[in-house]
Design a protein around this motif. Structure first.
Motif, short mmCIF file in Angstrom:
data_model
loop_
_atom_site.label_atom_id
_atom_site.label_comp_id
_atom_site.label_asym_id
_atom_site.label_seq_id
_atom_site.Cartn_x
_atom_site.Cartn_y
_atom_site.Cartn_z
N GLN A 104 0.83 -1.20 0.00
CA GLN A 104 0.00 0.00 0.00
C GLN A 104 0.87 1.25 0.00
O GLN A 104 2.01 1.24 0.48
CB GLN A 104 -0.91 -0.01 1.23
N ASN A 105 0.31 2.34 -0.51
CA ASN A 105 1.06 3.58 -0.65
C ASN A 105 1.69 4.07 0.64
O ASN A 105 2.81 4.58 0.63
CB ASN A 105 0.16 4.68 -1.25
N ASP A 106 1.02 3.94 1.77
CA ASP A 106 1.58 4.44 3.03
C ASP A 106 2.80 3.65 3.49
O ASP A 106 3.54 4.13 4.36
CB ASP A 106 0.52 4.45 4.14
N GLY A 149 5.39 7.25 1.87
CA GLY A 149 4.23 7.07 2.74
C GLY A 149 4.48 7.49 4.17
O GLY A 149 5.59 7.90 4.55
N THR A 150 3.45 7.36 4.99
CA THR A 150 3.54 7.80 6.39
C THR A 150 4.25 6.79 7.30
O THR A 150 4.69 7.15 8.37
CB THR A 150 2.13 8.08 6.96
N PRO A 197 6.93 4.29 6.09
CA PRO A 197 7.59 3.72 4.92
C PRO A 197 8.56 2.56 5.18
O PRO A 197 9.30 2.56 6.16
CB PRO A 197 8.36 4.91 4.35
N HIS A 249 -1.76 5.59 9.42
CA HIS A 249 -1.44 5.01 8.11
C HIS A 249 -2.63 4.17 7.63
O HIS A 249 -3.42 3.68 8.43
CB HIS A 249 -0.18 4.13 8.18
N CYS A 250 -2.75 4.04 6.33
CA CYS A 250 -3.73 3.15 5.70
C CYS A 250 -5.13 3.33 6.27
O CYS A 250 -5.82 2.35 6.58
CB CYS A 250 -3.28 1.70 5.78
N SER A 260 -8.49 6.04 2.08
CA SER A 260 -7.51 7.09 1.79
C SER A 260 -6.56 6.67 0.67
O SER A 260 -6.43 5.48 0.35
CB SER A 260 -6.69 7.42 3.04
N GLY A 263 -3.41 6.72 0.87
CA GLY A 263 -2.36 5.92 1.50
C GLY A 263 -2.72 4.46 1.65
O GLY A 263 -1.85 3.59 1.72
#
Length: 185
Positions: free
Chosen positions: A10-12, A17-18, A20, A61-62, A66, A68
């Motif tokens: 996932q992006n986060d 990301g928040t 990483p 996060h996630c 969202s 993220g």
């Protein structure tokens, strides 16, 4: 029957990301290669409520819905047959894909006669490790694809300790190159 389980890509959890994994983006091409060799592909997502006690331990996060929480655009998303949502409650939960709240992963795997599970994704020390340990407890032959998995490396030695723990519990460590060159999919 073999299945591929992509944990929390996932992006986060990517470098911007928040929360990483510094090399999280490097696993995406490897996972895309792997996806070509499986007829059943499952992916898990952290899918936390905005106000979760989980965030007393971790940065936010996630969050469900969202950007993220989404899969990265570079992932071959149409190949994914099933998405598992975990960490959906106001609890410090959702480390293992076997904790999914929208479907029982174990029942789904049994329904598809899966006996071998190939696991990859993010992050080595937390959600991947917990998923691998739960897969082993549930009796699946469990492989972890090392070059398609990345750690967050919050503390020196954490990722190596996670690899050691998974292997000691019975997981087989492999790589994308070894799998596509040796295993018959």
């Amino acid at each position: 029957m073999k299945a591929l389980l992509i944990v929390d890509l996932q992006n986060d959890f990517l470098p911007e990301g928040t929360l990483p994994a510094p090399n999280g983006d490097k696993v995406v091409p490897e996972i895309n290669k792997l996806m070509e060799h499986f007829s059943l592909i499952i992916a898990s997502k952290d899918w936390h409520p905005a106000n979760s006690v989980h965030f007393k331990k971790w940065p936010v996060h996630c969050v469900a819905g969202s950007k993220g929480a989404e899969f990265p655009f570079s992932l071959n998303r149409p190949k994914i047959d099933l998405v598992l949502y975990k960490g959906t409650n106001d609890l410090d939960d959702g480390y293992s894909a076997f904790e999914a709240t929208n479907i029982s992963l174990d029942q789904h795997l049994k329904m598809h006669a899966v006996n071998s599970l190939y696991i990859c994704g993010l992050t080595t020390e937390y959600c991947v490790k917990n998923t691998v340990l739960d897969a082993l407890k549930a009796g699946y032959e469990t492989f972890v694809v090392q070059d398609a998995t990345a750690g967050v490396n919050a503390h020196p030695g954490d990722e190596k300790a996670a690899w050691d723990e998974m292997q000691k519990a019975g997981a087989k460590l492999t790589t994308t190159a070894a799998m596509t060159g040796v295993y018959d999919f």
